[in-house]
Write an enzyme that holds these catalytic residues in place. Structure first.
Site, PDB file in Angstrom:
ATOM      1  N   ASP A   1       6.565  51.691   5.618  1.00 11.40           N
ATOM      2  CA  ASP A   1       5.700  50.582   5.203  1.00 11.40           C
ATOM      3  C   ASP A   1       4.473  51.207   4.529  1.00 11.40           C
ATOM      4  O   ASP A   1       4.441  51.371   3.295  1.00 11.40           O
ATOM      5  CB  ASP A   1       5.333  49.752   6.454  1.00 11.40           C
ATOM      6  CG  ASP A   1       4.259  48.698   6.215  1.00 11.40           C
ATOM      7  OD1 ASP A   1       3.758  48.596   5.082  1.00 11.40           O
ATOM      8  OD2 ASP A   1       3.886  47.967   7.165  1.00 11.40           O
TER       9      ASP A   1
ATOM     10  N   LYS B   1      10.447  41.432  15.592  1.00  7.15           N
ATOM     11  CA  LYS B   1       9.861  42.771  15.414  1.00  7.15           C
ATOM     12  C   LYS B   1       8.779  42.946  16.463  1.00  7.15           C
ATOM     13  O   LYS B   1       7.898  42.103  16.593  1.00  7.15           O
ATOM     14  CB  LYS B   1       9.294  42.874  14.003  1.00  7.15           C
ATOM     15  CG  LYS B   1       8.219  43.942  13.784  1.00  7.15           C
ATOM     16  CD  LYS B   1       7.964  44.150  12.296  1.00  7.15           C
ATOM     17  CE  LYS B   1       6.493  44.415  11.998  1.00  7.15           C
ATOM     18  NZ  LYS B   1       6.250  44.614  10.553  1.00  7.15           N
ATOM     19  N   LEU B   2       8.882  44.043  17.204  1.00  7.15           N
ATOM     20  CA  LEU B   2       7.872  44.323  18.230  1.00  7.15           C
ATOM     21  C   LEU B   2       6.929  45.402  17.731  1.00  7.15           C
ATOM     22  O   LEU B   2       7.366  46.445  17.233  1.00  7.15           O
ATOM     23  CB  LEU B   2       8.540  44.816  19.518  1.00  7.15           C
ATOM     24  CG  LEU B   2       9.542  43.875  20.190  1.00  7.15           C
ATOM     25  CD1 LEU B   2      10.071  44.529  21.472  1.00  7.15           C
ATOM     26  CD2 LEU B   2       8.887  42.522  20.512  1.00  7.15           C
ATOM     27  N   LYS B   3       5.653  45.171  17.911  1.00  2.00           N
ATOM     28  CA  LYS B   3       4.675  46.216  17.637  1.00  2.00           C
ATOM     29  C   LYS B   3       4.723  47.192  18.808  1.00  2.00           C
ATOM     30  O   LYS B   3       4.748  46.761  19.979  1.00  2.00           O
ATOM     31  CB  LYS B   3       3.276  45.601  17.516  1.00  2.00           C
ATOM     32  CG  LYS B   3       3.108  44.774  16.259  1.00  2.00           C
ATOM     33  CD  LYS B   3       3.143  45.655  15.011  1.00  2.00           C
ATOM     34  CE  LYS B   3       2.703  44.895  13.785  1.00  2.00           C
ATOM     35  NZ  LYS B   3       2.694  45.751  12.582  1.00  2.00           N
TER      36      LYS B   3
ATOM     37  N   LYS C   1       5.598  45.198   0.520  1.00  2.00           N
ATOM     38  CA  LYS C   1       4.425  44.321   0.619  1.00  2.00           C
ATOM     39  C   LYS C   1       3.747  44.369  -0.736  1.00  2.00           C
ATOM     40  O   LYS C   1       3.221  45.413  -1.138  1.00  2.00           O
ATOM     41  CB  LYS C   1       3.444  44.838   1.674  1.00  2.00           C
ATOM     42  CG  LYS C   1       3.871  44.609   3.105  1.00  2.00           C
ATOM     43  CD  LYS C   1       2.798  45.087   4.066  1.00  2.00           C
ATOM     44  CE  LYS C   1       3.276  44.975   5.503  1.00  2.00           C
ATOM     45  NZ  LYS C   1       2.422  45.761   6.413  1.00  2.00           N
TER      46      LYS C   1
ATOM     47  N   GLU D   1       9.740  51.189  12.087  1.00  6.13           N
ATOM     48  CA  GLU D   1       8.853  51.142  10.919  1.00  6.13           C
ATOM     49  C   GLU D   1       7.658  52.079  11.131  1.00  6.13           C
ATOM     50  O   GLU D   1       6.985  52.021  12.157  1.00  6.13           O
ATOM     51  CB  GLU D   1       8.398  49.680  10.774  1.00  6.13           C
ATOM     52  CG  GLU D   1       7.671  49.322   9.504  1.00  6.13           C
ATOM     53  CD  GLU D   1       7.300  47.820   9.493  1.00  6.13           C
ATOM     54  OE1 GLU D   1       7.924  47.013  10.223  1.00  6.13           O
ATOM     55  OE2 GLU D   1       6.374  47.471   8.764  1.00  6.13           O
TER      56      GLU D   1
ATOM     57  N   SER E   1       6.831  38.884  13.654  1.00 13.07           N
ATOM     58  CA  SER E   1       6.239  40.122  14.141  1.00 13.07           C
ATOM     59  C   SER E   1       5.427  39.805  15.390  1.00 13.07           C
ATOM     60  O   SER E   1       4.522  38.972  15.349  1.00 13.07           O
ATOM     61  CB  SER E   1       5.352  40.711  13.038  1.00 13.07           C
ATOM     62  OG  SER E   1       4.669  41.845  13.517  1.00 13.07           O
TER      63      SER E   1
ATOM     64  N   GLY F   1       4.605  41.420   5.820  1.00 11.09           N
ATOM     65  CA  GLY F   1       3.599  40.369   5.904  1.00 11.09           C
ATOM     66  C   GLY F   1       2.243  40.957   6.242  1.00 11.09           C
ATOM     67  O   GLY F   1       2.148  42.048   6.822  1.00 11.09           O
TER      68      GLY F   1
ATOM     69  N   ASP G   1       7.708  48.388  15.080  1.00 10.81           N
ATOM     70  CA  ASP G   1       6.731  48.861  14.079  1.00 10.81           C
ATOM     71  C   ASP G   1       5.610  49.586  14.812  1.00 10.81           C
ATOM     72  O   ASP G   1       4.930  48.995  15.660  1.00 10.81           O
ATOM     73  CB  ASP G   1       6.172  47.662  13.297  1.00 10.81           C
ATOM     74  CG  ASP G   1       5.245  48.078  12.157  1.00 10.81           C
ATOM     75  OD1 ASP G   1       5.044  49.295  11.952  1.00 10.81           O
ATOM     76  OD2 ASP G   1       4.730  47.176  11.460  1.00 10.81           O
TER      77      ASP G   1
ATOM     78  N   ASN H   1       3.030  51.361  13.170  1.00 10.42           N
ATOM     79  CA  ASN H   1       1.782  51.487  12.393  1.00 10.42           C
ATOM     80  C   ASN H   1       1.129  52.860  12.579  1.00 10.42           C
ATOM     81  O   ASN H   1      -0.061  52.951  12.911  1.00 10.42           O
ATOM     82  CB  ASN H   1       0.799  50.356  12.752  1.00 10.42           C
ATOM     83  CG  ASN H   1       1.224  49.016  12.207  1.00 10.42           C
ATOM     84  OD1 ASN H   1       1.550  48.112  12.981  1.00 10.42           O
ATOM     85  ND2 ASN H   1       1.257  48.860  10.895  1.00 10.42           N
TER      86      ASN H   1
END
Ligand code: SMG
Ligand code: MG
Length: 378
Positions: free
Chosen positions: A243, A165-167, A267, A218, A139, A295, A193, A195
């Site tokens: 998530d 995985k890119l934020k 998770k 995500e 990530s 994670g 992702d 968030n």
């Protein structure tokens, strides 16, 4: 087993590089470790676990001090008073407390570690692992600029990671994704992702990710908002993966049936433990929904258990189960996680020893302590 004591250690570990998400920039991982000792006829078994709550309530409502507080005042007293505690009974014994899944998960995992060490069984054996090695992704946080991002990603590709995985967040999405896709080529697995950083007004914009052939996007919207995830899933070709929203097997099934998610990030901390994780895994396998292991910047303590979980057959996508060196110069365990080589490049070996199979380094727990350990007894 009768629990003799539950000890809480609060530690701070420096990250090898800052980790920036749509909600925070972290340079240190502050975390809570749980250490249980059992007595009774079996006598003397010990177990360790890691609570995945972050220092502040930014990813989820739980956070380190809150987890410590609820364990001290509610969860631990219930477990210490019980005549017989096993990992299977931690959930029922603590069900009177609403939420606080990360705190409950840590207690359940510590009890499971003690129980399995006593019986000589590994976490993988207990879960029903079907493989000795698991595929690893990495990530990648939000970077100050594109060059820094491309440098970081190319380092991980060279190390062998099987998925990037890119934020992302508004203002840091299409351009970095395009640049990374161009650099890594069309075949490397790539996902993003958010968030929870977007709103329903961004659906058309997020459709701009479709040309980059992503494995998934995500959690673009807030955790309670299943409806907007359904709308996005209908509007774009990129698979939507939840998530933060997935806190139990019931919520997972509901989100799958409503079409909000076609892939699930499991998770264990977020869903209340490894036992609930296995239930979500089994339900997803039944519904043909792929899962992968998320994670939370775990140390080797939590990572060992995650890698064992990721060895279940439904975990068909690489997890955020990266090597210890991705996070920490020195891991908290005597057996740091290192990526394999040759045919095992980009994979981590599933621990085979009893319990988590790793040994906590007491010296580092002391060196990095933020406070005196809290020892709880009946
Ligand atoms: O452990 O490699 C890791 C971090 C993976 O991106 C990661 N976790 O939303 O999936 C997520 C985030 C939550 C934690 S951010 C500190
Ligand atoms: Mg996530």
């Amino acid at each position: 087993m009768k629990l003799e004591s539950i000890t809480l250690h609060r530690v701070a570990m420096p990250l090898v590089r800052p980790f920036e998400t749509s909600f925070a920039r972290q340079t240190t991982r502050v975390l809570l470790l749980v250490h249980v000792r059992t007595g009774g006829a079996e006598g003397g078994a010990e177990g360790w676990a890691e609570c995945v709550a972050l220092e502040g309530p930014l990813y989820s409502s739980e956070y380190v001090e809150g987890a410590e507080h609820v364990i001290r005042h509610y969860l631990a007293p219930a477990l210490l008073a019980a005549p017989d505690v096993t990992a299977e009974t931690v959930g029922p014994l603590t069900a009177f407390v609403v939420g606080h899944r990360m705190a409950k998960a840590a207690l359940e995992a510590a009890v499971l570690d003690a129980q399995l060490r006593a019986s000589g069984t590994s976490f993988g054996g207990y879960f029903g692992a079907v493989t000795d090695w698991v595929d690893c992704g990495v990530s990648v946080g939000i970077s100050p600029d594109l060059d820094t991002l491309l440098d970081e990603v190319s380092g991980y590709v060279e190390e062998g990671y099987r998925r990037i995985k890119l934020k992302i967040k508004p203002g840091w999405d299409l351009l970095p994704v395009a640049a990374v896709r161009e650099m890594i080529g069309p075949d490397m697995l790539l996902q993003v992702d958010a968030n929870t950083a977007y709103t329903a007004a961004d659906i058309a914009h997020l459709a701009g990710l479709d040309p980059f052939n992503l494995v998934l996007i995500e959690q673009p919207f807030v955790e309670e908002d299943i409806r907007t995830h359904v709308a996005l899933a209908r509007a774009i070709a990129t698979p939507v993966c939840l998530d933060e929203s997935i806190v139990s097997v019931g919520v997972a099934l509901d989100a799958i049936e409503r079409g909000a998610t076609s892939i699930i990030n499991i998770k264990p901390g977020r869903v209340g433990g490894y036992l609930e994780s296995v239930r979500i895994h089994d339900a997803c396998v039944q519904h043909d929904v792929p899962v992968w292991c998320g994670g939370m910047l775990e140390t080797g303590v939590g990572r060992a258990a995650n890698v064992a979980l990721a060895a279940l057959p439904g975990f068909i996508l690489p997890g955020d189960t990266s090597a210890s060196g991705r996070y920490y110069a020195e891991d908290l365990v005597e057996e740091p996680f290192v990526l394999g080589t040759g045919e095992h490049a980009g994979q981590l070996a599933v621990p085979t020893g009893p319990g988590t199979g790793v040994t906590v380094r007491g010296d580092l727990v002391r060196d990095w302590a933020l406070a005196d350990p809290v020892i709880l007894r009946q």
